[in-house]
Each structure stands twice: as C-alpha cells, then as structure tokens.
Write a protein that holds these residues in place. Structure first.
Motif, PDB file in Angstrom:
ATOM      1  N   GLU A 152       0.844  -1.194   0.000  1.00  0.00           N
ATOM      2  CA  GLU A 152       0.000   0.000   0.000  1.00  0.00           C
ATOM      3  C   GLU A 152       0.881   1.246   0.000  1.00  0.00           C
ATOM      4  N   ALA A 163       0.556  12.098   0.206  1.00  0.00           N
ATOM      5  CA  ALA A 163       1.694  12.411  -0.657  1.00  0.00           C
ATOM      6  C   ALA A 163       2.749  13.087   0.189  1.00  0.00           C
ATOM      7  N   ASP A 213       8.645  16.425   0.895  1.00  0.00           N
ATOM      8  CA  ASP A 213       9.295  16.701   2.176  1.00  0.00           C
ATOM      9  C   ASP A 213      10.543  15.837   2.342  1.00  0.00           C
ATOM     10  N   ARG A 252      15.311  11.937  20.446  1.00  0.00           N
ATOM     11  CA  ARG A 252      15.322  11.112  19.235  1.00  0.00           C
ATOM     12  C   ARG A 252      16.315  11.671  18.234  1.00  0.00           C
ATOM     13  N   THR A 282       1.034  18.039   2.228  1.00  0.00           N
ATOM     14  CA  THR A 282       2.090  17.161   2.705  1.00  0.00           C
ATOM     15  C   THR A 282       2.539  17.573   4.107  1.00  0.00           C
ATOM     16  N   GLU A 283       2.491  18.858   4.359  1.00  0.00           N
ATOM     17  CA  GLU A 283       2.869  19.298   5.702  1.00  0.00           C
ATOM     18  C   GLU A 283       1.830  18.871   6.730  1.00  0.00           C
ATOM     19  N   ALA A 306       0.398  15.911   7.189  1.00  0.00           N
ATOM     20  CA  ALA A 306       0.585  14.607   7.805  1.00  0.00           C
ATOM     21  C   ALA A 306       1.747  14.674   8.776  1.00  0.00           C
ATOM     22  N   THR A 348       4.114  12.876  11.766  1.00  0.00           N
ATOM     23  CA  THR A 348       4.551  11.600  12.332  1.00  0.00           C
ATOM     24  C   THR A 348       4.496  11.728  13.843  1.00  0.00           C
ATOM     25  N   THR A 372       6.721   6.090  16.562  1.00  0.00           N
ATOM     26  CA  THR A 372       7.279   5.010  15.740  1.00  0.00           C
ATOM     27  C   THR A 372       7.958   3.974  16.627  1.00  0.00           C
ATOM     28  N   THR A 378       4.510   2.910  12.402  1.00  0.00           N
ATOM     29  CA  THR A 378       4.521   4.358  12.603  1.00  0.00           C
ATOM     30  C   THR A 378       3.089   4.871  12.609  1.00  0.00           C
ATOM     31  N   TYR A 434       0.755   8.063  12.014  1.00  0.00           N
ATOM     32  CA  TYR A 434       0.690   9.387  11.405  1.00  0.00           C
ATOM     33  C   TYR A 434      -0.637  10.031  11.763  1.00  0.00           C
ATOM     34  N   VAL A 450      -3.530   7.227  11.475  1.00  0.00           N
ATOM     35  CA  VAL A 450      -3.283   6.075  10.611  1.00  0.00           C
ATOM     36  C   VAL A 450      -2.036   5.355  11.092  1.00  0.00           C
ATOM     37  N   ARG A 455       0.854   2.858   9.978  1.00  0.00           N
ATOM     38  CA  ARG A 455       1.479   2.338   8.753  1.00  0.00           C
ATOM     39  C   ARG A 455       2.592   1.369   9.129  1.00  0.00           C
ATOM     40  N   ASN A 498      -1.473   0.020   5.591  1.00  0.00           N
ATOM     41  CA  ASN A 498      -2.031   1.071   6.453  1.00  0.00           C
ATOM     42  C   ASN A 498      -3.298   0.588   7.158  1.00  0.00           C
ATOM     43  N   PHE A 507       7.969  10.358  18.036  1.00  0.00           N
ATOM     44  CA  PHE A 507       8.894  10.639  16.942  1.00  0.00           C
ATOM     45  C   PHE A 507       9.402  12.050  17.069  1.00  0.00           C
TER      46      PHE A 507
END
Lengths: 166, 145
Positions: free
Chosen positions: A41, A46, A50, A69, B27-28, B30, B32, B35, B50, B52, B60, B62, B111, B145
């Motif tokens: 998957e 997306a 980054d 970390r 994209t910003e 999502a 983290t 983990t 991990t 998210y 979610v 993953r 996921n 994380f």
C-alpha cells in the motif's frame, strides 16, 4: 469376527476422521506456512516533497543523562542531515555530535580509551532542543549507524542512539 | 489582443503557483507522531510501525518493511502495555486492546485506520495478534517521533 462389522467400523472411523481433519485444518491452516500474502500500500498521503526519514533511534544516556530522538533525513535533492528532537543532555566542555559504528566495543564504555572510529558532524549546538547537523553524502550510514554525543576533552560518551531503518 | 495573452499568462502561472502551495500544505499536514520496530522471535516478526496524523486529525498506523509468519485469523491491535512478550495471551491477561482490523498481508507496506478517540498515551504498543489462539506474533513498542 464378522467381516461386515470390520468394514462398518472402518466407515465409522473414516466418518469421524474427516471432520476432525477438517477441523484441524481450519484451526491451524498449515498451508499458510508456505503461502505468503504480500501487500504494497502507498503511504496514506503524498509526502515526496518533504525530507524523508531514513534512519531513526532514541538516545540513551551513558556518562550523563541524555534523551531524545535522532533521525537522519534525506531531502528530495539528496542532501542528508541529522535532526535531534526532544533532545536533552548535560552541558559540558567541547561536546560534539558524531556518527559511530553501533557494534563498536568502545560504545559500551562511558570513557573511550584511544580513538573512537567515527565521523564528525560538528560541535553540539545546544544541550537542549531540536537541532540539525549536516551529514556528508560520503558517510556510509550502513556502517556508521549510531549517533554519539561525545565530549572530546574527556573522551566521555554522554549518550548513544542506535539507528534503525525508518 | 497582446494584453489579453499576457493577462491569461499571468493568470495561468498564478493558478499553477497556487496549485503548488496547496500540494505543499497537504504534505505538511501529515504529522509523524510515534514510531517503533517489531520484535518477535517465535513467529519471526520484523519491520517498523509508525502512527501518522493526517491534516483532518485522522490517525493512521502504517507498517513498513513488515514481515511476519502467515497464520489463521491474524489481526493488528493496539494494546495498553509498554511492550509484549512473544506468544503473550492478551485475553487471559485481560490486556485492553483496540482492534485495527485483520492483517492485510504477512509481508509488505500497509495502512490501518485508528478509531477516533483512541488514547495513544494508553495504547502504546502495536501487536500482530492471532485471535484464534490468542497469541502475540510480534510487538512494536512505540515512542514519540
């Protein structure tokens, strides 16, 4: 002995054995030992624009209490850098950030005797807080897979983070 | 006529730029959160788990570089423990758990949606759990994380 009784017993045995075998098969599904079910998957978002985390690990204190970390990221343009987050260590003289081999015996000690086989990333910018350090692209991260907070003056290992693939 | 071309050109580049901005914003979005890596020797489980948080707040889980042994009725669960041993029986031990679904595959990236309202401070470990025999195949303790 009556031969017809023997055949009847045989049939009863078969009648019992088959459901038992089916039951055992259902419970254990032994064929799954050889059958793999592979999935692939995509990430649920997306994220290629980054920097991507390559390796990560948590810092453990040695000579001084150290936590947080350590993550190595790669930007889309191919630049790699180390980022420390939730980072905390004790302040000290001439403290540096290094990459070393996780299997290096020297990392088990608090004070290193002799020279530590390592890659220098720079002087520690602060003993608390999030911070980034450039990693040369020539650095072999498969070999140098531990981040070390190291006091050069006293050869003291403040903390170590063993990195694992993200 | 030339002006009109220029104007439409500017408009087109503006829309393009706006398009890029929204893509970046997504994209910003999502984040983290946590983990950890799987350990499990009896059923040789490995890989990374991990969590998210998407922009809309949805959580979610993953799994990446994931591998476990195939088995009957295997599920992905979050458990209210710091870590779990191989073959731990969460039913017998009365371990609180959140069901994330049947394991989609014993190998590969995958996921799983985490139900809204799940307290990640309480449910700190991901387990690959065989419901039929109540056995933990592998556990991944999560850290921030």
């Amino acid at each position: 002995m009556n031969p017809s009784w023997i055949t009847r017993k045989k049939w009863i045995l078969i009648g019992v054995a088959i459901p038992v075998l089916i039951g055992l098969w259902w419970a254990f599904r032994p064929e799954k030992l050889w059958i793999n079910q592979k999935v692939d998957e995509p990430a649920p978002f997306a994220s290629t624009a980054d920097p991507q985390p390559l390796y990560t690990g948590t810092l453990e204190g040695k000579a001084h209490e150290t936590s947080g970390r350590a993550t190595i990221y790669k930007t889309p343009s191919g630049i790699e850098y180390l980022r420390l987050t939730d980072f905390k260590t004790s302040n000290g003289p001439d403290v540096h950030v290094l990459l070393a081999r996780a299997d290096d015996e020297s990392l088990h000690q608090e004070i290193v005797k002799g020279q530590l086989d390592s890659i220098e990333l720079g002087a520690l910018k602060g003993n608390q807080g999030d911070q980034n350090y450039d990693v040369q692209t020539s650095a072999d991260l498969g070999k140098y897979n531990a981040v070390v907070i190291y006091c050069e003056r006293f050869h003291a290992i403040f903390g170590v983070a063993k990195l694992e693939q993200f | 006529m030339l002006h009109m071309f220029k104007a439409s050109g500017i408009l087109a580049s503006l829309t393009l730029a706006l398009g890029f901005i929204t893509v970046q914003a997504q994209t910003e979005g999502a984040k983290t959160l946590e983990t950890g890596t799987f350990h499990g020797k009896v059923h040789s489980t490995s890989g990374r788990a991990t969590i998210y948080q998407e922009k809309d707040g949805k959580l979610v889980l993953r799994l990446t570089r994931f591998k476990t042994s195939n088995g009957p009725d295997v599920h992905v669960v979050l458990i209210a423990l710091k870590d779990a041993d191989d073959d731990a029986n969460f039913l017998k031990n009365g371990t609180d758990r959140v069901e994330l679904g049947a394991l989609k595959g014993n190998e590969g990236d995958q996921n799983y949606d985490i139900p809204t309202g799940t307290d990640l401070a309480k449910f700190q470990t991901v387990s690959i759990y065989c419901e039929r025999f109540n056995a933990n195949f592998g556990a991944a303790p999560l850290t921030k994380f």
